[in-house]
Design a protein around this motif. Structure first.
Motif, PDB file in Angstrom:
ATOM      1  N   LEU A  50       0.853  -1.185   0.000  1.00 45.62           N
ATOM      2  CA  LEU A  50       0.000   0.000   0.000  1.00 45.62           C
ATOM      3  C   LEU A  50       0.889   1.236   0.000  1.00 45.62           C
ATOM      4  O   LEU A  50       1.734   1.411   0.879  1.00 45.62           O
ATOM      5  N   ARG A  74      -2.872   0.453  -3.716  1.00 46.49           N
ATOM      6  CA  ARG A  74      -2.060  -0.757  -3.568  1.00 46.49           C
ATOM      7  C   ARG A  74      -1.361  -1.031  -4.896  1.00 46.49           C
ATOM      8  O   ARG A  74      -2.004  -1.190  -5.931  1.00 46.49           O
ATOM      9  N   ASN A 134      -8.337  -0.345  -2.909  1.00 46.39           N
ATOM     10  CA  ASN A 134      -7.901  -1.491  -2.112  1.00 46.39           C
ATOM     11  C   ASN A 134      -8.998  -2.542  -1.967  1.00 46.39           C
ATOM     12  O   ASN A 134      -9.161  -3.137  -0.895  1.00 46.39           O
TER      13      ASN A 134
END
Length: 211
Positions: free
Chosen positions: A70, A135, A153
């Protein structure tokens, strides 16, 4: 070597994976699993941070060809988060990054480089939803590297890019930073090659402000 970069929106890739030990960075010290290649990396507020062009490798990923992390932008200055695949200690690695450099504080560019922010293909992330957090998943299969960017995400990337390096790299995953960016929740895997290929976008036209 002629570069080839491919892009798709919401492209589903094969996700069968053997997961190596992840790193959630929920501690105060970086620890012995990390080896610095360039600069310094450290942990702040349970996230990985570093100085300009910092690069480190993660020992438990030595047999993995894919890494996912991330990437959180902090502010509007030039920043990037990068995943490396290969032997970063010798500079024989893919260096796959997402970056902001347009003053918005959102991701604006990506690159498939070698070494530590070295040469390769630099391009605009045209059509990517505005986001300061995403991400980044990077893999190398043979000579082909693939980048997925998931801005919410949810496990489905909003954009996918691929690049033919014209050379192969060893396994092993590392992370790189530039600027105030922070990285979190690293996952390393063995991933097969994507099953789809589509048309290539335009390359070039802008300078990389981190080089």
């Amino acid at each position: 070597m002629k570069p080839r970069v491919l892009i798709a929106s919401v492209l589903a890739l094969s996700c069968a994976a053997a997961v190596a030990a992840p790193d959630k960075f929920n501690r105060t010290d970086l620890g012995s699993d990390w080896t610095m290649v360039s600069g310094s990396l450290w942990i702040t507020d349970n996230q990985l941070a570093g100085d300009m062009m910092a690069l480190g490798t993660f020992a438990p990923s030595a047999n993995k060809n894919a890494g996912s992390v991330l990437v959180q932008l902090n502010g509007v200055d030039t920043q990037y988060g990068a995943v490396t695949i290969g032997d970063a200690a010798s500079g024989m690695n893919a260096f796959i990054k997402i970056q902001t450099q347009d003053g918005t504080g959102n991701f604006s560019h990506g690159a498939f480089y070698v070494g530590n922010n070295g040469g390769g293909a630099f391009f605009s992330l045209d059509g990517l939803p505005a986001s300061s957090s995403a991400r980044l998943t990077a893999r190398v299969n043979g000579t082909i590297a693939t980048m997925e960017i998931d801005t919410n995400n949810d496990g489905t990337p909003e954009a996918t890019y691929s690049y033919d390096y014209g050379m192969t790299f060893a396994n092993g995953v590392g992370l790189g930073t530039y600027g105030a960016v922070t990285l979190d929740n690293l996952k390393t895997r063995t991933l097969g090659a994507p099953t789809q290929r589509i048309a290539a976008p335009r390359l070039g036209g802008e300078a990389d402000m981190s080089r």
